[in-house]
Scaffold this motif. Structure first.
Motif, PDB file in Angstrom:
ATOM      1  N   VAL A  27     -33.273 -28.321 -24.325  1.00 21.64           N
ATOM      2  CA  VAL A  27     -32.727 -27.725 -23.101  1.00 21.64           C
ATOM      3  C   VAL A  27     -33.732 -27.920 -21.966  1.00 21.64           C
ATOM      4  CG1 VAL A  27     -31.867 -25.625 -21.993  1.00 21.64           C
ATOM      5  CG2 VAL A  27     -31.401 -26.027 -24.427  1.00 21.64           C
ATOM      6  N   PHE A  28     -35.013 -27.682 -22.267  1.00 19.01           N
ATOM      7  CA  PHE A  28     -36.055 -27.909 -21.256  1.00 19.01           C
ATOM      8  C   PHE A  28     -35.994 -29.348 -20.737  1.00 19.01           C
ATOM      9  CE2 PHE A  28     -40.191 -29.891 -20.478  1.00 19.01           C
ATOM     10  CZ  PHE A  28     -40.548 -29.237 -19.313  1.00 19.01           C
ATOM     11  N   GLU A  29     -35.929 -30.313 -21.648  1.00 16.42           N
ATOM     12  CA  GLU A  29     -35.887 -31.724 -21.228  1.00 16.42           C
ATOM     13  C   GLU A  29     -34.670 -32.013 -20.348  1.00 16.42           C
ATOM     14  OE1 GLU A  29     -36.347 -34.251 -24.653  1.00 16.42           O
ATOM     15  OE2 GLU A  29     -38.470 -33.713 -24.870  1.00 16.42           O
ATOM     16  N   ALA A  30     -33.513 -31.459 -20.719  1.00 16.04           N
ATOM     17  CA  ALA A  30     -32.292 -31.693 -19.928  1.00 16.04           C
ATOM     18  C   ALA A  30     -32.428 -31.080 -18.530  1.00 16.04           C
ATOM     19  CB  ALA A  30     -31.073 -31.116 -20.650  1.00 16.04           C
ATOM     20  N   LEU A  31     -32.910 -29.834 -18.462  1.00  9.87           N
ATOM     21  CA  LEU A  31     -33.060 -29.174 -17.159  1.00  9.87           C
ATOM     22  C   LEU A  31     -34.154 -29.832 -16.322  1.00  9.87           C
ATOM     23  CD1 LEU A  31     -32.693 -25.417 -18.206  1.00  9.87           C
ATOM     24  CD2 LEU A  31     -31.035 -26.810 -16.944  1.00  9.87           C
ATOM     25  N   ASN A  32     -35.235 -30.234 -16.949  1.00 13.44           N
ATOM     26  CA  ASN A  32     -36.309 -30.891 -16.208  1.00 13.44           C
ATOM     27  C   ASN A  32     -35.859 -32.253 -15.687  1.00 13.44           C
ATOM     28  OD1 ASN A  32     -39.092 -30.757 -15.255  1.00 13.44           O
ATOM     29  ND2 ASN A  32     -39.434 -32.476 -16.643  1.00 13.44           N
ATOM     30  N   THR A  33     -35.037 -32.957 -16.453  1.00 15.55           N
ATOM     31  CA  THR A  33     -34.473 -34.238 -15.996  1.00 15.55           C
ATOM     32  C   THR A  33     -33.640 -34.011 -14.730  1.00 15.55           C
ATOM     33  OG1 THR A  33     -34.466 -35.163 -18.222  1.00 15.55           O
ATOM     34  CG2 THR A  33     -32.940 -36.153 -16.631  1.00 15.55           C
ATOM     35  N   LEU A  34     -32.813 -32.965 -14.741  1.00 11.98           N
ATOM     36  CA  LEU A  34     -32.024 -32.631 -13.552  1.00 11.98           C
ATOM     37  C   LEU A  34     -32.937 -32.285 -12.384  1.00 11.98           C
ATOM     38  CD1 LEU A  34     -29.194 -30.427 -15.124  1.00 11.98           C
ATOM     39  CD2 LEU A  34     -28.983 -32.775 -14.278  1.00 11.98           C
ATOM     40  N   TYR A  35     -34.013 -31.540 -12.669  1.00 14.07           N
ATOM     41  CA  TYR A  35     -34.967 -31.156 -11.623  1.00 14.07           C
ATOM     42  C   TYR A  35     -35.592 -32.394 -10.984  1.00 14.07           C
ATOM     43  CZ  TYR A  35     -39.171 -29.539  -9.336  1.00 14.07           C
ATOM     44  OH  TYR A  35     -40.155 -29.334  -8.408  1.00 14.07           O
ATOM     45  N   VAL A  36     -36.054 -33.309 -11.811  1.00  9.45           N
ATOM     46  CA  VAL A  36     -36.718 -34.525 -11.305  1.00  9.45           C
ATOM     47  C   VAL A  36     -35.769 -35.305 -10.395  1.00  9.45           C
ATOM     48  CG1 VAL A  36     -37.671 -36.759 -12.009  1.00  9.45           C
ATOM     49  CG2 VAL A  36     -38.369 -34.674 -13.198  1.00  9.45           C
ATOM     50  N   LYS A  37     -34.481 -35.333 -10.743  1.00 13.71           N
ATOM     51  CA  LYS A  37     -33.495 -36.053  -9.933  1.00 13.71           C
ATOM     52  C   LYS A  37     -33.243 -35.388  -8.585  1.00 13.71           C
ATOM     53  CE  LYS A  37     -30.944 -38.103 -13.751  1.00 13.71           C
ATOM     54  NZ  LYS A  37     -29.708 -38.061 -14.539  1.00 13.71           N
ATOM     55  N   THR A  38     -33.448 -34.067  -8.496  1.00  8.59           N
ATOM     56  CA  THR A  38     -33.103 -33.351  -7.264  1.00  8.59           C
ATOM     57  C   THR A  38     -34.302 -32.913  -6.437  1.00  8.59           C
ATOM     58  OG1 THR A  38     -33.076 -31.204  -8.352  1.00  8.59           O
ATOM     59  CG2 THR A  38     -30.998 -32.391  -8.276  1.00  8.59           C
ATOM     60  N   ALA A  39     -35.504 -32.913  -7.033  1.00  8.20           N
ATOM     61  CA  ALA A  39     -36.679 -32.304  -6.394  1.00  8.20           C
ATOM     62  C   ALA A  39     -36.978 -32.853  -5.004  1.00  8.20           C
ATOM     63  CB  ALA A  39     -37.903 -32.454  -7.289  1.00  8.20           C
ATOM     64  N   GLY A  40     -36.760 -34.133  -4.786  1.00  9.52           N
ATOM     65  CA  GLY A  40     -37.083 -34.720  -3.488  1.00  9.52           C
ATOM     66  C   GLY A  40     -36.077 -34.403  -2.401  1.00  9.52           C
ATOM     67  N   GLY A  41     -34.897 -33.924  -2.776  1.00 10.97           N
ATOM     68  CA  GLY A  41     -33.858 -33.727  -1.779  1.00 10.97           C
ATOM     69  C   GLY A  41     -33.407 -32.297  -1.617  1.00 10.97           C
ATOM     70  N   ASP A  42     -32.596 -31.837  -2.547  1.00 14.70           N
ATOM     71  CA  ASP A  42     -31.948 -30.538  -2.442  1.00 14.70           C
ATOM     72  C   ASP A  42     -32.898 -29.427  -2.905  1.00 14.70           C
ATOM     73  OD1 ASP A  42     -30.328 -28.290  -2.626  1.00 14.70           O
ATOM     74  OD2 ASP A  42     -28.645 -29.369  -3.536  1.00 14.70           O
ATOM     75  N   VAL A  43     -33.566 -28.787  -1.961  1.00 15.93           N
ATOM     76  CA  VAL A  43     -34.567 -27.754  -2.274  1.00 15.93           C
ATOM     77  C   VAL A  43     -33.924 -26.572  -3.006  1.00 15.93           C
ATOM     78  CG1 VAL A  43     -36.200 -26.096  -1.275  1.00 15.93           C
ATOM     79  CG2 VAL A  43     -36.079 -28.421  -0.375  1.00 15.93           C
ATOM     80  N   ALA A  44     -32.765 -26.129  -2.562  1.00 17.76           N
ATOM     81  CA  ALA A  44     -32.107 -24.982  -3.194  1.00 17.76           C
ATOM     82  C   ALA A  44     -31.757 -25.292  -4.647  1.00 17.76           C
ATOM     83  CB  ALA A  44     -30.855 -24.590  -2.413  1.00 17.76           C
TER      84      ALA A  44
END
Length: 167
Positions: free
Chosen positions: A79-96
């Motif tokens: 679950v951590f890996e899945a959520l962190n993957t999503l985080y990495v994809k969004t971190a540069g753009g959508d702050v919220a």
């Protein structure tokens, strides 16, 4: 895709209990289909749960996505890996969105640590990659600092300090 259709149908059913009904459906299906990546694609399902959570802020509670996946027999590390993957994809753009994902990961990590405190034998299938989690938390702290989110930064630091004390 098919997962979005299934979960959207459950969410929109007038007889259902919204996000809790979705969690129940994911739990039932995940218990049968995980660990097949084809049948139960973690990043996709986690992304759908995140999206549905944001559509229903009145029903959402922090930790919903992680709890749902863990109840579906998915180990905390996956679950951590899945959520962190999503985080990495969004971190540069959508702050919220990035902050939403960080809060989910913090809740997941905290619950995993709580479950380990009562466990004398660390089960290999549910151990977390502690170094990877620590590195991710450090990155979240940097991003929270850059976004001037002191409360989130402090929350992440507390979890990181707890991990470092335990491990």
């Amino acid at each position: 895709g098919i997962w979005l259709t299934i979960l959207r149908t459950v969410l929109d059913d007038s007889q259902s209990t919204g996000l809790m009904a979705v969690a129940s459906k994911v739990s039932r299906l995940g218990s049968r289909l995980y660990p097949s990546a084809a049948a139960f694609p973690l990043p996709l399902i986690a992304g759908i749960l995140v999206g549905l959570s944001q559509e229903r802020p009145d029903e959402y509670r922090t930790g919903y996505v992680g709890d749902t996946m863990v109840h579906a027999s998915v180990p905390h590390w996956a679950v951590f890996e899945a959520l962190n993957t999503l985080y990495v994809k969004t971190a540069g753009g959508d702050v919220a969105m990035a902050e939403f994902l960080v809060r989910e990961i913090i809740a997941l990590t905290s619950k995993w640590m709580e479950s380990k405190c009562g466990d004398s034998a660390d089960s290999a299938e549910d151990s977390m990659p502690v170094m990877a989690v620590d590195e991710a938390l450090s990155q979240y702290i940097v991003n929270a600092t850059l976004n001037n989110n002191v409360a989130l930064k402090n929350e992440i630091q507390r979890v990181q300090e707890h991990i470092r004390r335990i491990f």
